[in-house]
Design an enzyme around this catalytic site. Structure first.
Site, PDB file in Angstrom:
ATOM      1  N   ASP A  51       0.677  -1.411  -0.299  1.00 49.38           N
ATOM      2  CA  ASP A  51       0.038   0.078   0.253  1.00 49.38           C
ATOM      3  C   ASP A  51       0.920   1.288  -0.431  1.00 49.38           C
ATOM      4  O   ASP A  51      -0.156   2.359  -0.069  1.00 49.38           O
ATOM      5  CB  ASP A  51      -1.348  -0.263   1.308  1.00 49.38           C
ATOM      6  CG  ASP A  51      -0.134   0.050   2.695  1.00 49.38           C
ATOM      7  OD1 ASP A  51       0.751  -0.125   2.284  1.00 49.38           O
ATOM      8  OD2 ASP A  51      -1.311  -0.785   3.489  1.00 49.38           O
ATOM      9  N   SER A  52       2.420   0.734   0.202  1.00 49.28           N
ATOM     10  CA  SER A  52       3.002   1.896  -0.197  1.00 49.28           C
ATOM     11  C   SER A  52       2.880   2.751  -1.812  1.00 49.28           C
ATOM     12  O   SER A  52       3.377   3.931  -2.144  1.00 49.28           O
ATOM     13  CB  SER A  52       4.149   1.675  -0.207  1.00 49.28           C
ATOM     14  OG  SER A  52       4.812   0.397  -0.775  1.00 49.28           O
ATOM     15  N   ASP A  90      -1.285  -6.261   0.057  1.00 50.83           N
ATOM     16  CA  ASP A  90      -1.638  -5.355   1.299  1.00 50.83           C
ATOM     17  C   ASP A  90      -3.093  -5.442   0.728  1.00 50.83           C
ATOM     18  O   ASP A  90      -3.880  -4.480   0.596  1.00 50.83           O
ATOM     19  CB  ASP A  90      -0.722  -4.280   1.352  1.00 50.83           C
ATOM     20  CG  ASP A  90       0.155  -4.216   1.960  1.00 50.83           C
ATOM     21  OD1 ASP A  90       0.647  -5.083   3.023  1.00 50.83           O
ATOM     22  OD2 ASP A  90       1.519  -3.013   1.751  1.00 50.83           O
ATOM     23  N   LYS A 120      -1.185  -9.415   3.432  1.00 48.80           N
ATOM     24  CA  LYS A 120      -1.272  -8.709   3.761  1.00 48.80           C
ATOM     25  C   LYS A 120      -1.325  -8.132   4.439  1.00 48.80           C
ATOM     26  O   LYS A 120      -2.147  -7.454   3.930  1.00 48.80           O
ATOM     27  CB  LYS A 120       0.388  -8.636   4.258  1.00 48.80           C
ATOM     28  CG  LYS A 120       1.457  -8.195   4.449  1.00 48.80           C
ATOM     29  CD  LYS A 120       2.992  -7.785   4.471  1.00 48.80           C
ATOM     30  CE  LYS A 120       2.791  -6.267   3.883  1.00 48.80           C
ATOM     31  NZ  LYS A 120       2.817  -4.733   4.609  1.00 48.80           N
ATOM     32  N   GLU A 122      -1.783  -5.169   8.792  1.00 56.09           N
ATOM     33  CA  GLU A 122      -1.142  -5.245   9.705  1.00 56.09           C
ATOM     34  C   GLU A 122      -1.668  -5.555  11.005  1.00 56.09           C
ATOM     35  O   GLU A 122      -2.860  -5.837  11.030  1.00 56.09           O
ATOM     36  CB  GLU A 122      -1.088  -3.149   9.713  1.00 56.09           C
ATOM     37  CG  GLU A 122       0.010  -3.295   8.543  1.00 56.09           C
ATOM     38  CD  GLU A 122      -0.037  -1.351   7.597  1.00 56.09           C
ATOM     39  OE1 GLU A 122      -0.264  -0.658   8.312  1.00 56.09           O
ATOM     40  OE2 GLU A 122       1.020  -0.752   6.925  1.00 56.09           O
ATOM     41  N   GLU A 189       8.592  -4.362  10.817  1.00 52.20           N
ATOM     42  CA  GLU A 189       9.180  -2.853   9.673  1.00 52.20           C
ATOM     43  C   GLU A 189       9.979  -2.023  10.933  1.00 52.20           C
ATOM     44  O   GLU A 189       9.095  -1.878  11.904  1.00 52.20           O
ATOM     45  CB  GLU A 189       8.528  -2.585   9.318  1.00 52.20           C
ATOM     46  CG  GLU A 189       8.392  -0.541   9.461  1.00 52.20           C
ATOM     47  CD  GLU A 189       7.572  -0.389   7.699  1.00 52.20           C
ATOM     48  OE1 GLU A 189       6.564  -0.931   7.486  1.00 52.20           O
ATOM     49  OE2 GLU A 189       8.222   0.923   7.410  1.00 52.20           O
TER      50      GLU A 189
HETATM   51  O1  KIV Z   1       3.874  -1.345   1.632  1.00 49.32           O
HETATM   52  C1  KIV Z   1       5.079  -1.263   1.764  1.00 49.32           C
HETATM   53  O2  KIV Z   1       5.492  -0.744   0.791  1.00 49.32           O
HETATM   54  C2  KIV Z   1       5.295  -2.199   3.360  1.00 49.32           C
HETATM   55  C3  KIV Z   1       6.230  -2.618   3.288  1.00 49.32           C
HETATM   56  C4  KIV Z   1       6.785  -1.239   3.811  1.00 49.32           C
HETATM   57  C5  KIV Z   1       6.653  -4.105   3.804  1.00 49.32           C
HETATM   58  O3  KIV Z   1       4.156  -2.908   3.696  1.00 49.32           O
END
Ligand code: KIV
Length: 271
Positions: A51-52, A90, A120, A122, A189
């Protein structure tokens, strides 16, 4: 001896085998077809459609604004490009925190509409019910502890997490909870290296670090940071392998000059 080349198609089981053999897992983020193609061709083990994307693709300050539809679009592009690596996507902010039913339907949309291999999310005990429900539907889940960017407004800063004993103990407890719930791997992280070491030694499942030191079972970086496309983000844990910002800028300046001076296109570059 490396078993990297023996793995024709990376699965969650392959990551377990890598950990058992003491071979580190390589993971990068990807959000589009062309870059995913190069990273997969290079032999990356895992691509994370993170989600980055909210930051590096869409220019938002945080990961909060990106939607499930956006994540699905990025994941579809990545999946079309790859032949070997495992693709993890994510679950974005707001697509799973409500309740476990909502979490499952978000995970199902990702799996059905993108062809990705895992999701994934959180958090620890607070998302346990969702993790269990998603896994019981047959969807592999990667956990994410330590600095969890979707909670940035709760933390207030992006500084190193779990430096104090109490927070470190909570993180260790949550890592065990996620493993027992059936997660196939966990991302840690921005935590102290000693804590990363302890968690990866205590857990059977692979632990992938970003700013979690060298003793975890694998490393992940945001592709734009690692290639130097981003310029203003320089945390201590980041190693830049290229300075693409400067290279692309210089190439663009040259192109502009060539167009203006009628150098491009030349005789060979026309019909
Ligand atoms: O969204 C992302 O890029 C991440 C990484 C920082 C692991 O979750």
């Amino acid at each position: 001896m490396s078993i990297h080349n023996d793995i024709k198609r990376v699965t969650s089981h392959s990551l377990q085998v890598l950990k058992q053999n003491g071979e580190k897992i390589s993971m990068l983020t990807a959000y589009d077809y062309s870059m995913a193609r190069i990273l997969d061709d290079a032999g990356i083990d895992v691509l994370l459609v993170g989600d980055s994307a909210s930051n590096v693709m869409a220019g938002h300050e945080t990961t909060l604004p990106i939607t499930l539809d956006h994540m699905i679009y990025h994941a579809q592009s990545v999946v079309r490009a790859i032949n070997r690596c495992l693709v993890v996507v994510d679950l974005p902010f707001g697509s799973y925190q409500g309740n476990s039913k909502e979490a499952l339907s978000s995970a199902i949309r990702i799996m059905k509409e993108t062809g990705a291999h895992a999701i994934k999310l959180e958090g620890g005990v607070e998302v346990l019910e969702s993790v269990k429900r998603i896994i019981s539907a047959g969807v592999p889940v990667m956990g994410h502890l330590g600095l969890t960017p979707q909670s940035i407004y709760k933390f207030g800063t992006y500084t190193v997490r779990a430096k104090e004993e109490e927070e470190a103990e909570t993180l260790i407890k949550n890592a065990h909870i996620l493993q027992e719930a059936g997660c196939f791997s966990i991302v840690l992280e921005k935590i102290p290296a000693a804590l990363g070491k302890r968690v990866s030694e205590e857990l059977d499942i692979p632990v992938i670090g970003i700013g979690a030191g060298p003793h975890v079972d694998g490393q992940v970086l945001v592709m734009h940071d690692m290639l130097g496309i981003t310029k203003d983000f320089s945390p201590r844990f980041l190693r830049r392998y290229l300075n693409l910002y400067d290279d692309i800028k210089a190439a663009t300046e040259q192109y502009i000059k060539d167009v203006k001076t009628l150098d491009f296109p030349n005789e060979k570059e026309q019909y």
